[in-house]
Structures are given as structure tokens and as C-alpha cells.
Write a protein that holds these residues in place. Sequence first.
Motif, mmCIF file in Angstrom:
data_model
loop_
_atom_site.group_PDB
_atom_site.id
_atom_site.type_symbol
_atom_site.label_atom_id
_atom_site.label_comp_id
_atom_site.label_asym_id
_atom_site.label_seq_id
_atom_site.Cartn_x
_atom_site.Cartn_y
_atom_site.Cartn_z
ATOM 1 N N ALA A 95 0.834 -1.206 0.000
ATOM 2 C CA ALA A 95 0.000 0.000 0.000
ATOM 3 C C ALA A 95 0.864 1.250 0.000
ATOM 4 C CB ALA A 95 -0.932 -0.022 1.204
ATOM 5 N N MET A 99 0.876 4.121 -2.938
ATOM 6 C CA MET A 99 0.626 5.534 -2.650
ATOM 7 C C MET A 99 1.768 6.404 -3.154
ATOM 8 S SD MET A 99 -2.330 5.784 -1.269
ATOM 9 C CE MET A 99 -3.559 4.873 -0.329
ATOM 10 N N ARG A 102 1.594 6.679 -6.864
ATOM 11 C CA ARG A 102 0.489 7.567 -7.271
ATOM 12 C C ARG A 102 0.871 9.024 -7.082
ATOM 13 N NH1 ARG A 102 -2.898 10.159 -9.195
ATOM 14 N NH2 ARG A 102 -5.142 9.911 -9.174
ATOM 15 N N ASN A 344 -6.118 9.420 1.934
ATOM 16 C CA ASN A 344 -7.306 9.098 1.153
ATOM 17 C C ASN A 344 -6.953 8.091 0.074
ATOM 18 O OD1 ASN A 344 -5.928 10.543 -0.776
ATOM 19 N ND2 ASN A 344 -7.273 12.320 -0.710
ATOM 20 N N GLN A 345 -7.890 7.807 -0.827
ATOM 21 C CA GLN A 345 -7.664 6.782 -1.833
ATOM 22 C C GLN A 345 -6.589 7.155 -2.838
ATOM 23 O OE1 GLN A 345 -11.081 6.304 -4.373
ATOM 24 N NE2 GLN A 345 -11.710 8.432 -4.110
#
Length: 459
Positions: A95, A99, A102, A344-345
Motif C-alpha cells: 500500500a 501511494m 500515485r 485518502n484513496q
Amino acid sequence: MPCSEKRARKLLGAGRARVHRRYPFTLRLIDRQPADSRLQALELKLDPGSQTTGLALCRVAASVDGDGVVHRVMHIRFLMELVHRGRAIKQALQARSAMRRRRRGNLRYRAPRFDNRTRKAGWLPPSLQHRVDTTMAWARRLCKLAPVTHIAQELVRFDMQLMQNAEISGVEYQQGELAGYEVREYLLEKFGRSCQYCDATGVPLQVEHIHAKARGGSSRVSNLALACAPCNQKKDSRDIRAFLAQDPTRLARILARAKAPLRDAAAVNTTRWALFEALKGTGLSVSTASGAQTKCNRTRLGLPKTHSLDAACTGQADGVTGAAAPVLVVKCSGRGSRSRTRLNQFGFPRAYLSRSKTAFGFRTGDMVLATVPNGKKAGTYQGRVAIRQTGSFNIQSGKPGVPTVQGISQKHCKVLQRGDGYGYACQPSPYSTTKGNEACGLGAFPLRPEGRSVAEQLG
């Protein structure tokens, strides 16, 4: 020396001992002189596993029969199961990587740094190193509490190709399932160039993970299939059993093609020698045994298959007593996160976390005893606490099937043991017929007097 619960109660009732540690329950003797202490040698036995490692403290009684054959009987004094969290560590790292990737795409260009870092010899991924470190931490802790003179480890190795194909032999070990094929060509031939969910042909097909990667699925060819774009999007990351709940025939056919995941076997194979080398660093004598010998001992003695009893059956064991002892289940829970925000996402901060980890003298992870005198939640609760700054705490017992109790006021809570990164629960033995706390006694470890080594006390 580990003693019975009855003796521990007598020592405490007579004022001859004090509670040194709650988990595992340890007494400190206050009226015994070093010259009066004689201890018996104990063996620490380990059954390493991917998700759970079994540990057993045994007193070995050796006898020689008329033919000169040595018989070793294991008297179990303490059983424990250590539940690892390697999978949670892997998911957290994945994860975090997602992140960062991203954010790197949305913000200014950030050069990746994975290609300028070196790894020392024997490096293991954090999820695997965690298994070695936590097992060693508890091995050292038990060696401090009890007079351990020898360590026995089950050095098991899984044949993962044999687990996939029970009739593999000879040169097939070197060829594998994809011999002479590319992955996509192999899948097209295997599934007849059709969607496995709707049997559509003559349409563009996509590679589909039967057990979704988001749920821990691998990219092994046995977990891959072909699906048309609508079916692939409809299934998404759902469990295939829920997706095909209305078509059990198709579900059975697909699951028969998919092989069992091998991540647990791979984890044990990877960490077995690292754990063995770490155990040798304790300075105690270390021996190893095969998994076949453990299974033979367990079957011959008629014991149920549990991680802790498998540990007691490791190595030479002509007999086992004390198998009805309760089991201390220790779950690796960590010490919290250093993160100061929630994401957040898209990987950007959305909330602020307080820098203070203490509230009303409690910290998340402390083992507490809560006595609620009245109200809806009247009763006594014991377990690992999760704090809130409002003073309304949650208590998790750690026992399977027992839900977390929420909304317990801090004024009803009392600290039993400060958080050390583990959650504790007691699991009755499969042989136990009693109920409640009497079946879940953790035994006792009266600490040996200071000033004398184990060798001196053993004579």
C-alpha cells in the motif's frame, strides 16, 4: 522451573512469591536462597510455520532399557503458539508503494531510488524477517525465564512442485508446467480461446486472476485464466465463490484448475536456515529434525495436530506427558504506527493524528482488566485495549469468536501489563473438559535466584 497453577496459588497465598510478569505468568521467589535452588534441564522445541509457530518447553526424562536403547520421554511444562503478522506487513508495504507511485505521477517528477540501494548477504524481505525476529525474541525470552539447555527445531522443507503435481518425477522437475509455451499462448490453449465465465468466443480476451491480487492472489500460471472484458470488469476483485454463487458447476470446474497457493510453503522454505543460524547464536546446543519425524511421533503417540504439540513432538520423542496443558496464544500486533495522518484513496493526507499516544495513563496495546459495575455492559473484561482521547476504550480479548467490547470507560480499567507489541489469549487444550479461567491457567515460571548461572544450578 515451570510449576503447576495450584503450586503458584499456594506460593502467592503464603507470601513466598511475587508476580513478576503476567504473560506468561511468572513468579519471583523471595524466600529461597541460591544454595537451596536445584533446577532440572529443559528443552525448548520449535515448530516454525508461515502463519503460526509452535513452542514447547519440555523436561526430558531419559532411560536405558535392558538392550541399551535410550528412551526419551517429553514432559510438557509449557505450550505456546506465536501468531505472526507477515502478511499484514507485506500488505502495508505494498500500500505504501502504491501511494508513493500515485503521488509521484501527480506531483513533480521524483526519480525512483530502488536501483541505488544495496542489500547485505542473507537479506530477507521484511515480512519474512519478521518471522525470524519474533521467533527469536520469544526464544530468548523463554531462555531467560526457564533453565533451557538445549533447543530443537523442526527443519522442514516443502517440495512445492510435488504439492502441485503428486505424480511428478524425473526430468519433469526441470521442465515445469510452461515448458515450450509462452504464458498467454499457454492460457489460450488451456481454456480453448474462450471466456471461462461466460464461454464467449471470438472476442478480445484478457488475463484474469482467479484469486484477485488485491486479496493476496499470486501471478502463478495456475491462478491465471481468460475472461472477456465485461466479465473481467464485473468480477473485479470479488471472491470467485461469491461471483459464481449461482453457477456451482462452473465454480467447481474453475477451482479444480486452480492450484492451492504456495506462499506459506515458500515462506517456511526461505526462513528455515535463517532461523537455524539465529538459534545457534544463543550459545545453546541446537538440533534439527525433519517434518516426517514429527508427524511419525505425533501419529504414534495419538496426539492431535496443533502447532504447539507438533513442537513437543520434534526430534526424538518416545513418549509425551502433559499434552492436556493449556496453550498461551501470542499474536504479533505491533507497537502502532509512526504515521501522523490518514491517507485518502489517492495517497494524500485527509486527517490529523494526535502526537500523544497516551490517554489517562493507558496506551493502545496495554493488557487491562475492566470491571464495569452496572449498565448495559456490566461485567468483567480482560484483554488488549485500544484507547481514545475521549476516555472511551475498546477491549479485545483475543479469543476466537469473542467480539471486541466497545465503549468501556477508562475509570473502570486497570493495567495488568504494559503493551509490548503482542496480544495474549489462552486457549484450552483439546483434551481439556473444564470451562472458564481454570482451563486457561498459564502455568508459572518462578524465576531462578540471582547470582548463579544455569550450569552452576544444574550442578
